[in-house]
Design an enzyme around this catalytic site. Structure first.
Site, PDB file in Angstrom:
ATOM      1  N   ASP A 184      -3.474  -3.393  -5.916  1.00  0.00           N
ATOM      2  CA  ASP A 184      -2.209  -3.890  -5.389  1.00  0.00           C
ATOM      3  C   ASP A 184      -1.537  -4.697  -6.490  1.00  0.00           C
ATOM      4  O   ASP A 184      -2.019  -4.755  -7.626  1.00  0.00           O
ATOM      5  CB  ASP A 184      -2.419  -4.704  -4.110  1.00  0.00           C
ATOM      6  CG  ASP A 184      -3.089  -6.047  -4.355  1.00  0.00           C
ATOM      7  OD1 ASP A 184      -3.595  -6.285  -5.478  1.00  0.00           O
ATOM      8  OD2 ASP A 184      -3.126  -6.874  -3.417  1.00  0.00           O
ATOM      9  N   THR A 236      14.758  -3.558   0.901  1.00  0.00           N
ATOM     10  CA  THR A 236      14.251  -3.260  -0.431  1.00  0.00           C
ATOM     11  C   THR A 236      15.190  -2.359  -1.217  1.00  0.00           C
ATOM     12  O   THR A 236      15.485  -2.610  -2.387  1.00  0.00           O
ATOM     13  CB  THR A 236      12.872  -2.581  -0.339  1.00  0.00           C
ATOM     14  OG1 THR A 236      11.988  -3.451   0.383  1.00  0.00           O
ATOM     15  CG2 THR A 236      12.296  -2.338  -1.730  1.00  0.00           C
ATOM     16  N   LEU A 246       8.960  -7.556  10.826  1.00  0.00           N
ATOM     17  CA  LEU A 246       8.156  -7.300   9.638  1.00  0.00           C
ATOM     18  C   LEU A 246       8.831  -6.336   8.663  1.00  0.00           C
ATOM     19  O   LEU A 246       8.517  -6.316   7.484  1.00  0.00           O
ATOM     20  CB  LEU A 246       6.785  -6.720  10.027  1.00  0.00           C
ATOM     21  CG  LEU A 246       5.665  -7.725  10.292  1.00  0.00           C
ATOM     22  CD1 LEU A 246       4.398  -6.987  10.701  1.00  0.00           C
ATOM     23  CD2 LEU A 246       5.394  -8.587   9.071  1.00  0.00           C
ATOM     24  N   GLY A 247       9.752  -5.518   9.174  1.00  0.00           N
ATOM     25  CA  GLY A 247      10.389  -4.527   8.323  1.00  0.00           C
ATOM     26  C   GLY A 247       9.485  -3.338   8.067  1.00  0.00           C
ATOM     27  O   GLY A 247       8.342  -3.295   8.533  1.00  0.00           O
ATOM     28  N   GLU A 292      -4.676  -5.014   6.689  1.00  0.00           N
ATOM     29  CA  GLU A 292      -4.169  -4.453   5.436  1.00  0.00           C
ATOM     30  C   GLU A 292      -2.804  -3.805   5.611  1.00  0.00           C
ATOM     31  O   GLU A 292      -1.934  -3.934   4.758  1.00  0.00           O
ATOM     32  CB  GLU A 292      -5.171  -3.448   4.859  1.00  0.00           C
ATOM     33  CG  GLU A 292      -6.471  -4.075   4.382  1.00  0.00           C
ATOM     34  CD  GLU A 292      -6.264  -5.089   3.276  1.00  0.00           C
ATOM     35  OE1 GLU A 292      -5.258  -5.009   2.554  1.00  0.00           O
ATOM     36  OE2 GLU A 292      -7.117  -5.992   3.141  1.00  0.00           O
ATOM     37  N   TYR A 322      -4.699   2.415  -1.593  1.00  0.00           N
ATOM     38  CA  TYR A 322      -5.013   0.987  -1.478  1.00  0.00           C
ATOM     39  C   TYR A 322      -5.727   0.679  -0.158  1.00  0.00           C
ATOM     40  O   TYR A 322      -6.792   0.055  -0.139  1.00  0.00           O
ATOM     41  CB  TYR A 322      -3.743   0.147  -1.601  1.00  0.00           C
ATOM     42  CG  TYR A 322      -3.947  -1.272  -1.147  1.00  0.00           C
ATOM     43  CD1 TYR A 322      -4.611  -2.193  -1.953  1.00  0.00           C
ATOM     44  CD2 TYR A 322      -3.518  -1.689   0.113  1.00  0.00           C
ATOM     45  CE1 TYR A 322      -4.837  -3.493  -1.521  1.00  0.00           C
ATOM     46  CE2 TYR A 322      -3.735  -2.984   0.549  1.00  0.00           C
ATOM     47  CZ  TYR A 322      -4.394  -3.880  -0.269  1.00  0.00           C
ATOM     48  OH  TYR A 322      -4.615  -5.155   0.171  1.00  0.00           O
ATOM     49  N   THR A 340       4.007  -7.940   2.640  1.00  0.00           N
ATOM     50  CA  THR A 340       4.232  -9.086   3.519  1.00  0.00           C
ATOM     51  C   THR A 340       3.329 -10.235   3.084  1.00  0.00           C
ATOM     52  O   THR A 340       2.142 -10.033   2.846  1.00  0.00           O
ATOM     53  CB  THR A 340       3.894  -8.723   4.989  1.00  0.00           C
ATOM     54  OG1 THR A 340       4.648  -7.580   5.381  1.00  0.00           O
ATOM     55  CG2 THR A 340       4.226  -9.879   5.926  1.00  0.00           C
ATOM     56  N   CYS A 371      -2.848 -21.365 -15.809  1.00  0.00           N
ATOM     57  CA  CYS A 371      -3.704 -20.947 -16.930  1.00  0.00           C
ATOM     58  C   CYS A 371      -4.671 -22.050 -17.361  1.00  0.00           C
ATOM     59  O   CYS A 371      -5.806 -21.768 -17.759  1.00  0.00           O
ATOM     60  CB  CYS A 371      -2.830 -20.524 -18.117  1.00  0.00           C
ATOM     61  SG  CYS A 371      -1.865 -19.028 -17.804  1.00  0.00           S
TER      62      CYS A 371
END
Length: 364
Positions: free
Chosen positions: A144, A307, A86-87, A43, A126, A49, A205
């Protein structure tokens, strides 16, 4: 929130969603366990990611640190090196603190309660909900981006998801739907449904089991819901790196300030308010360096997007002939000396990695 069909839909939503999940779920390694360590690991890695990107990292971490005790005994550099690319490196540092808390304060066992999990470093609502429901079958919903999107579209929830006050609305809705006997499956199902079926753009949909009840489908609002009005304002930064080499040695510095990439390594850095050429930089570090050595090359401009900021970076390589002068520079700027062939063993940012892979013939 639209209420015209909520009562009928709520009676069947959870069952239908779990049935969909059993047929369509992806085969992922953390799905066949209730081990809280494995779930915590997956998680945290998968926050912000994509699964395709995060899966190799998950496998690498689990192989290197098979349990929470092994993770807790690692060094920060070990964790950052495995995390490289991964940042959001604060997540990796927080994981190490959390692992130590679990080992030292909870006898190596994750607490089996949502509220207790929230007290651990780096674990928000979360992640706490994921561990509590997946490992201990606590009836707490996960929220999330996927869950916001599914609930907003199907139930017509028009609250702005960028506003903290809206989270309570979504929490209450999810909590009213989650079955007490299978909270783990429901939470995994709703996230998977958002990831595979009710995707951000062009959702499927026509093949959706809920289209006859879906508020967004009924009103053509798939591109409008969920509502998210707040936009992140990005900061522009200009980095000028000085790569100082002598024979097979290069000078590096560990980033220790409260900024991006804390704990990672890069070269001597001069940040400027705008893009500057070498002549402009000569009045700063470059002047001192050019008096002691020779500039070998300068790189093209590297653009690196995060970001909340965009970085434009250039790298200037200086060759220092004198061992004495190399030592003077090392002391003046509080740098560390490493062999050039050992650069790839240090935890470095993706920006540094891109540079080293592209323009470092002088180091080989």
């Amino acid at each position: 929130m639209n209420t015209e069909f909520q009562i009928n839909l709520s009676k069947t939503f959870s069952t239908s969603l779990i049935n969909w999940y059993e047929i369509n779920k992806r085969d992922l390694p953390w799905r066949d366990t209730n081990n809280p360590y494995v779930i915590w690991l997956s998680e945290i890695i998968l926050q912000q990611t994509r699964v395709q990107q995060g899966l190799p990292y998950f496998n690498k971490f689990l192989k290197t640190f098979p349990d929470i005790e092994a993770f807790a005994n690692a060094s920060e550099q070990d964790i950052l090196k495995l995390w490289q690319g991964l940042g959001y490196y604060s997540r990796a540092r927080n994981m190490l603190v959390c692992a130590k808390e679990v080992v030292n304060e909870h006898n190596g066992q994750f607490p089996p309660d949502f509220n207790q999990l929230l007290k651990l470093k780096g674990i928000g609502k979360y992640t706490a909900a994921a561990i509590a429901s997946f490992s201990f079958k606590q009836t707490v919903p996960v929220l999330d981006g996927n869950v916001f999107r599914v609930l907003s579209r199907i139930y017509g929830i028009e609250n702005d998801i960028s506003e903290t006050s809206s989270h309570k609305v979504f929490w209450n809705k999810a909590e009213s739907l989650i079955p007490h006997q299978t909270p783990d499956k429901f939470n995994q199902a709703i996230m998977e449904f958002g990831a595979l079926q009710c995707v951000p753009k062009s959702p499927n949909c026509n093949g959706c089991a809920f289209k006859t009840h879906c508020f967004a489908y009924k009103h053509g609002l798939q591109d409008v819901l969920p509502v998210k009005k707040k936009k992140v304002k990005k900061k522009i930064r200009h980095f000028n790196y000085f790569v100082i080499v002598h024979d097979d040695k290069v000078l590096v510095k560990e980033r220790k300030t409260k900024d991006i990439w804390k704990g990672m390594y890069d070269f001597l850095l001069l940040e400027t308010p705008d893009e500057q050429g070498f002549d402009q930089l000569m009045v700063n570090q470059a002047k001192f360096l050019s008096d002691l050595g020779n500039i070998v090359t300068s790189s093209s401009n590297f653009k690196h997007i995060l970001t909340h900021q965009t970085i434009f970076a250039k790298f200037f390589v200086f060759s220092i002939d004198s061992r004495k002068d190399f030592g003077v520079i090392k002391r003046k700027f509080d740098l560390e000396e490493v062999e050039t062939i050992a650069l790839d063993t240090l935890p470095i940012s993706r920006l540094m990695d891109k540079y080293l892979k592209k323009e470092t013939n002088y180091l080989t």
